[in-house]
Design a protein around this motif. Structure first.
Motif, PDB file in Angstrom:
ATOM      1  N   THR A 143       0.849  -1.177   0.000  1.00  0.00           N
ATOM      2  CA  THR A 143       0.000   0.000   0.000  1.00  0.00           C
ATOM      3  C   THR A 143       0.896   1.242   0.000  1.00  0.00           C
ATOM      4  O   THR A 143       1.814   1.351   0.818  1.00  0.00           O
ATOM      5  CB  THR A 143      -0.916  -0.013   1.243  1.00  0.00           C
ATOM      6  OG1 THR A 143      -1.644  -1.236   1.235  1.00  0.00           O
ATOM      7  CG2 THR A 143      -1.881   1.154   1.244  1.00  0.00           C
ATOM      8  N   ALA A 144       0.622   2.151  -0.946  1.00  0.00           N
ATOM      9  CA  ALA A 144       1.408   3.391  -1.013  1.00  0.00           C
ATOM     10  C   ALA A 144       0.856   4.398  -0.009  1.00  0.00           C
ATOM     11  O   ALA A 144      -0.218   4.184   0.562  1.00  0.00           O
ATOM     12  CB  ALA A 144       1.347   3.957  -2.433  1.00  0.00           C
ATOM     13  N   GLU A 145       1.592   5.503   0.201  1.00  0.00           N
ATOM     14  CA  GLU A 145       1.189   6.496   1.209  1.00  0.00           C
ATOM     15  C   GLU A 145      -0.219   7.041   0.958  1.00  0.00           C
ATOM     16  O   GLU A 145      -0.954   7.322   1.888  1.00  0.00           O
ATOM     17  CB  GLU A 145       2.184   7.654   1.239  1.00  0.00           C
ATOM     18  CG  GLU A 145       3.258   7.446   2.280  1.00  0.00           C
ATOM     19  CD  GLU A 145       4.331   8.516   2.202  1.00  0.00           C
ATOM     20  OE1 GLU A 145       3.955   9.689   1.999  1.00  0.00           O
ATOM     21  OE2 GLU A 145       5.510   8.166   2.347  1.00  0.00           O
ATOM     22  N   ASN A 146      -0.573   7.181  -0.309  1.00  0.00           N
ATOM     23  CA  ASN A 146      -1.904   7.713  -0.619  1.00  0.00           C
ATOM     24  C   ASN A 146      -2.986   6.639  -0.534  1.00  0.00           C
ATOM     25  O   ASN A 146      -4.130   6.870  -0.890  1.00  0.00           O
ATOM     26  CB  ASN A 146      -1.897   8.384  -1.996  1.00  0.00           C
ATOM     27  CG  ASN A 146      -1.531   7.405  -3.115  1.00  0.00           C
ATOM     28  OD1 ASN A 146      -1.496   6.197  -2.894  1.00  0.00           O
ATOM     29  ND2 ASN A 146      -1.271   7.941  -4.289  1.00  0.00           N
ATOM     30  N   GLY A 147      -2.637   5.444  -0.086  1.00  0.00           N
ATOM     31  CA  GLY A 147      -3.643   4.401   0.114  1.00  0.00           C
ATOM     32  C   GLY A 147      -3.834   3.490  -1.088  1.00  0.00           C
ATOM     33  O   GLY A 147      -4.541   2.493  -0.994  1.00  0.00           O
ATOM     34  N   SER A 148      -3.188   3.800  -2.209  1.00  0.00           N
ATOM     35  CA  SER A 148      -3.386   2.920  -3.369  1.00  0.00           C
ATOM     36  C   SER A 148      -2.569   1.634  -3.183  1.00  0.00           C
ATOM     37  O   SER A 148      -1.497   1.649  -2.593  1.00  0.00           O
ATOM     38  CB  SER A 148      -2.981   3.628  -4.662  1.00  0.00           C
ATOM     39  OG  SER A 148      -1.579   3.743  -4.724  1.00  0.00           O
ATOM     40  N   GLN A 149      -3.121   0.538  -3.677  1.00  0.00           N
ATOM     41  CA  GLN A 149      -2.441  -0.748  -3.497  1.00  0.00           C
ATOM     42  C   GLN A 149      -1.911  -1.269  -4.822  1.00  0.00           C
ATOM     43  O   GLN A 149      -2.567  -1.131  -5.858  1.00  0.00           O
ATOM     44  CB  GLN A 149      -3.407  -1.773  -2.902  1.00  0.00           C
ATOM     45  CG  GLN A 149      -3.786  -1.455  -1.466  1.00  0.00           C
ATOM     46  CD  GLN A 149      -4.533  -2.602  -0.802  1.00  0.00           C
ATOM     47  OE1 GLN A 149      -5.518  -3.073  -1.347  1.00  0.00           O
ATOM     48  NE2 GLN A 149      -4.072  -3.026   0.356  1.00  0.00           N
ATOM     49  N   ALA A 190      10.046  -4.372  -7.785  1.00  0.00           N
ATOM     50  CA  ALA A 190       9.373  -3.770  -8.945  1.00  0.00           C
ATOM     51  C   ALA A 190       7.856  -3.822  -8.798  1.00  0.00           C
ATOM     52  O   ALA A 190       7.302  -4.777  -8.256  1.00  0.00           O
ATOM     53  CB  ALA A 190       9.791  -4.501 -10.217  1.00  0.00           C
ATOM     54  N   LYS A 191       7.223  -2.762  -9.314  1.00  0.00           N
ATOM     55  CA  LYS A 191       5.757  -2.756  -9.341  1.00  0.00           C
ATOM     56  C   LYS A 191       5.294  -3.668 -10.480  1.00  0.00           C
ATOM     57  O   LYS A 191       5.842  -3.611 -11.584  1.00  0.00           O
ATOM     58  CB  LYS A 191       5.273  -1.321  -9.579  1.00  0.00           C
ATOM     59  CG  LYS A 191       3.767  -1.160  -9.434  1.00  0.00           C
ATOM     60  CD  LYS A 191       3.323   0.234  -9.858  1.00  0.00           C
ATOM     61  CE  LYS A 191       3.540   1.267  -8.756  1.00  0.00           C
ATOM     62  NZ  LYS A 191       2.901   2.574  -9.115  1.00  0.00           N
ATOM     63  N   VAL A 192       4.319  -4.524 -10.192  1.00  0.00           N
ATOM     64  CA  VAL A 192       3.823  -5.446 -11.226  1.00  0.00           C
ATOM     65  C   VAL A 192       2.505  -4.884 -11.757  1.00  0.00           C
ATOM     66  O   VAL A 192       1.487  -4.898 -11.071  1.00  0.00           O
ATOM     67  CB  VAL A 192       3.632  -6.864 -10.647  1.00  0.00           C
ATOM     68  CG1 VAL A 192       3.047  -7.795 -11.703  1.00  0.00           C
ATOM     69  CG2 VAL A 192       4.956  -7.406 -10.122  1.00  0.00           C
TER      70      VAL A 192
HETATM   71  C1  LIG Z   1      -0.662   7.009  -5.291  1.00  0.00           C
HETATM   72  O1  LIG Z   1       0.747   6.914  -5.256  1.00  0.00           O
HETATM   73  C2  LIG Z   1       1.299   6.071  -6.252  1.00  0.00           C
HETATM   74  C3  LIG Z   1       2.781   5.919  -6.020  1.00  0.00           C
HETATM   75  O2  LIG Z   1       3.228   6.595  -4.921  1.00  0.00           O
HETATM   76  C4  LIG Z   1       0.995   6.659  -7.622  1.00  0.00           C
HETATM   77  O3  LIG Z   1       1.547   5.825  -8.607  1.00  0.00           O
HETATM   78  C5  LIG Z   1      -0.494   6.729  -7.785  1.00  0.00           C
HETATM   79  O4  LIG Z   1      -0.816   7.351  -8.994  1.00  0.00           O
HETATM   80  C6  LIG Z   1      -1.126   7.509  -6.642  1.00  0.00           C
HETATM   81  N1  LIG Z   1      -2.562   7.329  -6.739  1.00  0.00           N
HETATM   82  C7  LIG Z   1      -3.409   8.328  -6.541  1.00  0.00           C
HETATM   83  C8  LIG Z   1      -4.878   7.971  -6.647  1.00  0.00           C
HETATM   84  O5  LIG Z   1      -3.041   9.448  -6.264  1.00  0.00           O
END
Ligand SMILES: *[C@@H]1O[C@H](CO)[C@@H](O)[C@H](O)[C@H]1NC(C)=O
Ligand SMILES: *[C@@H]1O[C@H](CO)[C@@H](O)[C@H](O)[C@H]1NC(C)=O
Ligand SMILES: *[C@@H]1O[C@H](CO)[C@@H](O)[C@H](O)[C@H]1NC(C)=O
Ligand SMILES: *[C@@H]1O[C@H](CO)[C@@H](O)[C@H](O)[C@H]1NC(C)=O
Ligand SMILES: *[C@@H]1O[C@H](CO)[C@@H](O)[C@H](O)[C@H]1NC(C)=O
Ligand SMILES: *[C@@H]1O[C@H](CO)[C@@H](O)[C@H](O)[C@H]1NC(C)=O
Ligand SMILES: *[C@@H]1O[C@H](CO)[C@@H](O)[C@H](O)[C@H]1NC(C)=O
Ligand SMILES: *[C@@H]1O[C@H](CO)[C@@H](O)[C@H](O)[C@H]1NC(C)=O
Ligand SMILES: *[C@@H]1O[C@H](CO)[C@@H](O)[C@H](O)[C@H]1NC(C)=O
Ligand SMILES: *[C@@H]1O[C@H](CO)[C@@H](O)[C@H](O)[C@H]1NC(C)=O
Ligand SMILES: *[C@@H]1O[C@H](CO)[C@@H](O)[C@H](O)[C@H]1NC(C)=O
Ligand SMILES: *[C@@H]1O[C@H](CO)[C@@H](O)[C@H](O)[C@H]1NC(C)=O
Length: 707
Positions: A143-149, A190-192
């Motif tokens: 999970t990235a900081e902005n919550g996206s997985q 790596a991101k898949v």
């Molecule tokens: C959330 O962060 C990821 C990587 O940090 C980025 O690729 C993605 O576009 C971002 N998603 C949103 C909804 O901001």
């Protein structure tokens, strides 16, 4: 993976007259291609008598499995996931023609996997885990900081692959395209973006449909990814279903990736490689493969415990089921304890967790085997990492749990994290009857013991610290008990002996009582069924005196896992959560999928050879309902006692909800690092002035947040 199978079956090469023996071609080789493994494994034609034998054994053993009728259509919240009519599928399989014995096995195996029940499993050691297929790129869900997985190649992938597969790593290095040749290490993390040209979750969900083992969908999704587990001797790395497959059915995978610090999207094709399983016995050709791996062995079938010749033969052998239990190998002496454990075709992981991921604090000296104790740097949070509810020495295990927790307290710990990641309970055995000593406490009782010592004496811990149960009361089971009532088990060696069990007042049955009667007659999914009256707990008094007060305040305890906590682990977690209000956490998992903190509750599990022993020892093998012996190297696990619920005590706990209180997302920094996960959990779950409410809200997602 799923999508490939029909194609593979269609492509199966059958060795005709004069064709080279495809098994001779792979004999003595450690690593082969999946195609080479398939050529051998699909080359055995179906033998109708063998097929018929397996179907008969299975069909006549299922009446001892508590859940057959429930599993036709489970009640909500499991109705979407458990709807397998195994009797109907057996009838279908009986009528189906197969081109090979392996095609038949796959169909049977998959039908059982659809039960999504790690206790009820059919295995054939002629095929399962004989050639395990690996990729050097285990995956994780971050999970990235902005919550996206996103799905990623595990950051530790190259470290794992180079340590575990030193003799194959060059093959994979050379298989990478263009500039990436020899750069396998750079794929780590790596991101898949896509797998086989599709959103990775297409494959994650396809795997969840066939992997089985747990009822909840989220738990089965999680099995795709890599994780860790505490073994008896060390910390292990679990590759996950993507990077480790028990059947050699896939040849390669295509990944669309974006490497760390790169903005370029790249395509790589990575071949699976199949490694010979650790239990494979030497063979030189098809005939010796069949003879060494595919026929019954000592322990496949039961024996008459009153026939000293058979008893002696059994005592010399390690039963085949022992290799498949998701727990450390237990001693012959302790095998007689009633266990509740899961069976899997994947052997217990022997891949070490790499140095860089090992817990940082030094384990306390009271640690023993699968139970390891740590004090975190805050000096107030203790950790019990518990990889299983069974260990080699039952008494030492009980003692270690008490001593370790008391030592944590004396060092100042007021809070406790119990990590049960990949704790499959114990399993399904007690094959060898020890004729010299009486039946003692079982591993189920370790779950009761841990609950009791953590919480202290209360009406939820004494005299019953687990769950009430019942067993199925079919006609043959009832006749076994009748035979024992008439003096058929003078040394009280059998599982159907009333003196082993207690009634719903937690008092022992007398040897004359027919403990399955009066049967409780139910109609389940339109089928008549019969169960024993309610059974109590036989664990107390414990072998050891428990402390007079609970060791930790329930508010200060949290149980964490990846959801893959089953059997005895479920008995423990459910009583802790539902009776005592202890918090539960699942780490990882798709944020839109509800996460269950455990599954596959069962109550007590067993397997065919045990039931067969009961039948043979009471001279009922000639009964029309008695299953014949397996002719093959097969194992069939079942649930023998089914636990009643806490919220609804009239219905099985198996079908009641177990939602985790928290779902903690994994990030690149903490994934598969136990001590980082413990610290993070402690910070998030235990309120303290260091963590403000705002920070807490941002930092974790309760499981409903994404719904
Ligand atoms: C959330 O962060 C990821 C990587 O940090 C980025 O690729 C993605 O576009 C971002 N998603 C949103 C909804 O901001
Ligand atoms: C299983 O056993 C039942 C009861 O004896 C019988 O009716 C059924 O036909 C059997 N099924 C198969 C596939 O043999
Ligand atoms: C990515 O870039 C950052 C910042 O330059 C660097 O610290 C890090 O080591 C790089 N990681 C990899 C895997 O190259
Ligand atoms: C199997 O073969 C290997 C290599 O040829 C040999 O070292 C080993 O002893 C054999 N094992 C058995 C059980 O025969
Ligand atoms: C733990 O055991 C080690 C090795 O036996 C010993 O050096 C150490 O002092 C022990 N620690 C404690 C706290 O007893
Ligand atoms: C924890 O205890 C150790 C040893 O007594 C001490 O050095 C350390 O500062 C303590 N940490 C905290 C956060 O209090
Ligand atoms: C098991 O552990 C207990 C307690 O530590 C010890 O007394 C006993 O000898 C051990 N048993 C075996 C078989 O090692
Ligand atoms: C335990 O006691 C409490 C309070 O007396 C009661 O509400 C609860 O139902 C009891 N639980 C059990 C399992 O007996
Ligand atoms: C359990 O057994 C005891 C002793 O035989 C008996 O007094 C009691 O009534 C039984 N309880 C139930 C619920 O059958
Ligand atoms: C259940 O059915 C069996 C036979 O069909 C009968 O003997 C038994 O008494 C019934 N049990 C109850 C509780 O009615
Ligand atoms: C089964 O029946 C046969 C023939 O009646 C008999 O010889 C045999 O001893 C019986 N077997 C058992 C296990 O009772
Ligand atoms: C294996 O199966 C055969 C029946 O095909 C049976 O006669 C034999 O006793 C079995 N052997 C073992 C070790 O179970």
């Amino acid at each position: 993976m799923l999508g490939l199978i029909p194609v593979l079956i269609a492509l199966t090469i059958h060795s005709g007259v004069g064709a080279a023996d495809p098994c001779a071609a792979i004999a003595g080789k450690k690593w082969i291609s999946p195609q080479e493994a398939r050529s051998c494994m699909f080359s055995f034609p179906i033998e109708e008598d063998i097929k018929d034998n397996i179907i008969q054994v299975v069909n006549k053993t299922l009446p001892f499995h508590t859940s057959v009728n429930y599993q036709i259509l489970a009640p909500p919240p499991y109705d979407k996931y458990v709807h397998e009519d195994i009797a109907a599928d057996l009838a279908r399989i009986k009528e189906t023609s197969y081109t090979s014995d392996f095609d038949f096995h796959i169909d049977l195996y998959r039908s059982f996997r659809r039960l999504n029940d790690g206790h009820c499993v059919i295995l054939n050691l002629c095929y399962d885990s004989l050639y395990i297929s690996y990729l050097p790129t285990p995956l994780v869900l971050l999970t990235a900081e902005n919550g996206s997985q996103n799905v990623h190649v595990a950051p530790e992938a190259f470290t794992i692959a180079s340590a575990e597969f030193p003799d194959q790593i060059d093959f994979w290095q050379d298989s990478l395209p263009g500039d990436l040749k020899g750069q396998l290490a750079s794929l780590s993390g790596a991101k898949v973006l896509e797998i086989n040209g599709q959103d990775p979750f297409i494959l994650v969900n396809e795997n969840a449909e066939i992997t089985g083992g747990y009822q909840a969908f989220g738990t089965r999704q999680n099995s795709f990814f890599s994780s860790y587990s505490r073994g008896a001797k060390s910390w292990s790395y679990v590759m996950g279903n993507f990077a480790q497959q028990i059947h050699p059915l896939d040849d390669f995978v295509e990944l669309t990736i974006q490497r760390i610090n790169s903005s370029v999207v790249e395509q790589v094709t990575i071949p699976y490689r199949s490694r010979i399983g650790s239990t494979v016995r030497n063979f030189t050709d098809s005939a010796s493969y069949r003879a060494n791996m595919c026929t019954n062995v000592t322990g496949t079938n039961g024996f008459n415990v009153y026939d000293l010749g058979s008893v002696h033969a059994q005592q010399q052998a390690v039963p085949p089921v022992a290799y498949l239990e998701q727990q450390p190998m237990i001693s012959r002496q302790d095998r007689k304890h009633p266990i509740n454990v899961m069976l899997d075709a994947t052997p217990l992981s022997d891949v070490d967790l790499p140095e860089e991921l090992l817990p940082l604090p030094v384990a306390l000296n009271e640690s023993y085997s699968v139970a390891q104790f740590y004090l975190l740097n805050d000096n107030i949070t203790g950790v019990l990492a518990l990889g299983s509810f069974s260990a080699a020495n039952f008494t030492a295990f009980m003692g270690s749990l008490l001593d370790g927790l008391q030592e944590l307290k004396s060092l100042g710990a007021t809070h406790l994290v119990v990590d049960v990641t990949n704790n499959g309970g114990g399993k399904c055995a007690f094959i060898s009857k020890d004729l010299s000593s009486k039946f003692r406490l079982g591993y189920i009782c370790i779950a009761h013991w841990l609950h009791r010592i953590l919480i202290g004496p209360k009406n939820t811990t004494e005299p019953q610290a687990g769950l009430y149960t019942c067993t199925r009361a079919g006609s043959l089971a009832q006749e076994i008990v009748e035979s024992i009532n008439k003096g058929g088990d003078p040394e009280a060696l059998l599982s159907y002996n009333p003196s082993q069990w207690r009634n719903s007042s937690n008092l022992p049955f007398s040897v004359q009582s027919h403990w399955l009667r009066p049967t409780v007659n139910l109609t389940i999914n339109g089928h008549d069924d019969a169960f024993s009256p309610r059974l109590g707990a036989e664990c107390q008094p414990f072998e050891m005196t428990p402390p007079e007060e609970g060791l930790f305040n329930p508010e200060n305890i949290v149980i964490i896992s990846n959801g893959r906590c089953g059997s005895s682990c479920s008995l423990f977690s459910i009583t802790m959560s539902k009776h005592e209000g202890v918090k539960t956490v699942v780490v990882g998992g798709h944020k839109d999928t509800p996460q269950q903190y455990c599954g596959v509750v069962g109550g007590q599990s067993t397997h065919f050879a045990e039931i067969d022993t009961e039948i043979k020892s009471t001279y009922l093998k000639n009964h029309t309902l008695a299953p014949p012996d397996f002719k093959t190297n097969s194992v069939l696990g079942i649930t023998w006692r089914l636990a009643f619920g806490i919220d609804n005590p009239e219905e099985p706990e198996e079908w009641q909800d177990h939602p985790a209180d928290f779902n903690l997302p994994l990030t690149m920094d903490i994934v598969n690092k136990p001590s980082a996960i413990w610290e993070y959990t402690a910070n998030m779950v235990f309120p303290s002035e260091v963590v403000t409410d705002e920070a807490r809200t941002q930092a974790y997602l309760p499981y409903w947040a994404g719904v």
